[in-house]
Design a protein around this motif. Sequence first.
Motif, PDB file in Angstrom:
ATOM      1  N   ARG A  64     -12.363   2.544   1.526  1.00 16.98           N
ATOM      2  CA  ARG A  64     -11.494   2.872   2.653  1.00 16.98           C
ATOM      3  C   ARG A  64     -12.259   3.667   3.692  1.00 16.98           C
ATOM      4  O   ARG A  64     -13.134   4.455   3.368  1.00 16.98           O
ATOM      5  CB  ARG A  64     -10.287   3.691   2.187  1.00 16.98           C
ATOM      6  N   GLN A  87     -10.672   5.748   5.666  1.00 15.00           N
ATOM      7  CA  GLN A  87      -9.953   7.009   5.797  1.00 15.00           C
ATOM      8  C   GLN A  87      -9.160   7.247   4.530  1.00 15.00           C
ATOM      9  O   GLN A  87      -8.807   6.308   3.822  1.00 15.00           O
ATOM     10  CB  GLN A  87      -9.022   6.981   7.016  1.00 15.00           C
ATOM     11  N   ARG A 123      -6.151   7.910   1.918  1.00 15.83           N
ATOM     12  CA  ARG A 123      -4.754   7.505   1.886  1.00 15.83           C
ATOM     13  C   ARG A 123      -3.847   8.721   2.032  1.00 15.83           C
ATOM     14  O   ARG A 123      -4.200   9.830   1.615  1.00 15.83           O
ATOM     15  CB  ARG A 123      -4.424   6.800   0.563  1.00 15.83           C
ATOM     16  N   PRO A 124      -2.653   8.533   2.628  1.00 17.76           N
ATOM     17  CA  PRO A 124      -1.688   9.636   2.684  1.00 17.76           C
ATOM     18  C   PRO A 124      -1.289  10.064   1.275  1.00 17.76           C
ATOM     19  O   PRO A 124      -1.110   9.223   0.392  1.00 17.76           O
ATOM     20  CB  PRO A 124      -0.494   9.031   3.435  1.00 17.76           C
ATOM     21  N   PHE A 172       3.586   1.406   2.512  1.00 20.44           N
ATOM     22  CA  PHE A 172       3.069   2.112   3.677  1.00 20.44           C
ATOM     23  C   PHE A 172       4.118   3.080   4.208  1.00 20.44           C
ATOM     24  O   PHE A 172       5.307   2.987   3.864  1.00 20.44           O
ATOM     25  CB  PHE A 172       2.640   1.136   4.783  1.00 20.44           C
ATOM     26  N   ARG A 198       4.047   5.007   9.851  1.00 19.01           N
ATOM     27  CA  ARG A 198       2.960   4.642  10.772  1.00 19.01           C
ATOM     28  C   ARG A 198       2.258   3.368  10.321  1.00 19.01           C
ATOM     29  O   ARG A 198       1.285   2.958  10.930  1.00 19.01           O
ATOM     30  CB  ARG A 198       1.938   5.762  10.855  1.00 19.01           C
ATOM     31  N   ASP A 207       0.455   3.430   7.710  1.00 23.72           N
ATOM     32  CA  ASP A 207      -0.679   3.885   6.917  1.00 23.72           C
ATOM     33  C   ASP A 207      -0.427   3.481   5.469  1.00 23.72           C
ATOM     34  O   ASP A 207       0.632   3.774   4.911  1.00 23.72           O
ATOM     35  CB  ASP A 207      -0.838   5.403   6.998  1.00 23.72           C
ATOM     36  N   THR A 234     -11.076   1.236  12.620  1.00 16.80           N
ATOM     37  CA  THR A 234      -9.699   1.759  12.618  1.00 16.80           C
ATOM     38  C   THR A 234      -8.649   0.764  12.146  1.00 16.80           C
ATOM     39  O   THR A 234      -7.480   1.133  12.047  1.00 16.80           O
ATOM     40  CB  THR A 234      -9.291   2.210  14.036  1.00 16.80           C
ATOM     41  N   ASP A 240      -6.131   0.351   5.249  1.00 17.10           N
ATOM     42  CA  ASP A 240      -5.931   1.643   5.895  1.00 17.10           C
ATOM     43  C   ASP A 240      -4.596   1.688   6.634  1.00 17.10           C
ATOM     44  O   ASP A 240      -3.758   2.542   6.371  1.00 17.10           O
ATOM     45  CB  ASP A 240      -7.060   1.923   6.896  1.00 17.10           C
ATOM     46  N   ASN A 241      -4.433   0.792   7.593  1.00 18.72           N
ATOM     47  CA  ASN A 241      -3.207   0.749   8.385  1.00 18.72           C
ATOM     48  C   ASN A 241      -2.904  -0.716   8.678  1.00 18.72           C
ATOM     49  O   ASN A 241      -3.637  -1.379   9.406  1.00 18.72           O
ATOM     50  CB  ASN A 241      -3.365   1.541   9.688  1.00 18.72           C
ATOM     51  N   GLY A 257       0.272   9.750  15.158  1.00 20.59           N
ATOM     52  CA  GLY A 257      -0.280   8.479  14.715  1.00 20.59           C
ATOM     53  C   GLY A 257       0.265   7.312  15.522  1.00 20.59           C
ATOM     54  O   GLY A 257      -0.488   6.411  15.931  1.00 20.59           O
TER      55      GLY A 257
END
Length: 215
Positions: free
Chosen positions: A9, A11, A13-14, A42, A45, A47, A67, A72-73, A115
């Motif tokens: 990844r 970024q 993960r939340p 998810f 957002r 995410d 991004t 990721d998203n 976000g």
Amino acid sequence: MAYQAGWQRSQPRPVPESLEAQAYLQDYAALLEAVAFPSVVFDHRWDVVLSNAAFETLFGGVGPHPTAMPGDNFLRFVLFHPDAATVLGEHESSWCLPMLAHFAAAVERHGQDRGLQSIRRDIAQDPIMEAAYRQGLPHWIRAVGPDAVEHDGAVRPLVHPDPRWGRTDCRIVGETPKTLQDMGYTRMTLVLRGARHMTAGPRRTRNGAAELRVV
């Protein structure tokens, strides 16, 4: 906390703050991994919080992006990744416009979310995407009706990297339990549909009762 092993990844993960919520997600990740179809959880957002190996396989061939990776998203992937159309069939009409409609609804609910504001700025920087968001989207919703923007139940085309599936369709199934809803999360599963038509017919169980089967 990494809920999916093996997918690099860009970024983190939340992660919910509550230890109880984290434990729930760890157990839910095990449930998700048992699902044969691509499935993802998810937040508002888009995410990605959880995804399974089938989801990774479906999008495993896309190139790197700073991004907009699907793990990721998912919204950013659909809108901004140059490889999105290689997996998501009829990319603009079947995926981009419905996702833009959901994004517009999220902005109405969470307009101050940083976000979402970041995604809105990126849309504005792309003249074609901005025109689609501001002019094309309202016209499209009026033309196709509000039901067309719903994810749950929609049948949309896919190009699966596994040749056993290849060009196929998926039915999007929204199946979010209350605990995930309370965390602000949504689960979406892409139920792949094979080229062979399936017909249902009755069969007899050991006690003689009729039972439906798929052949």
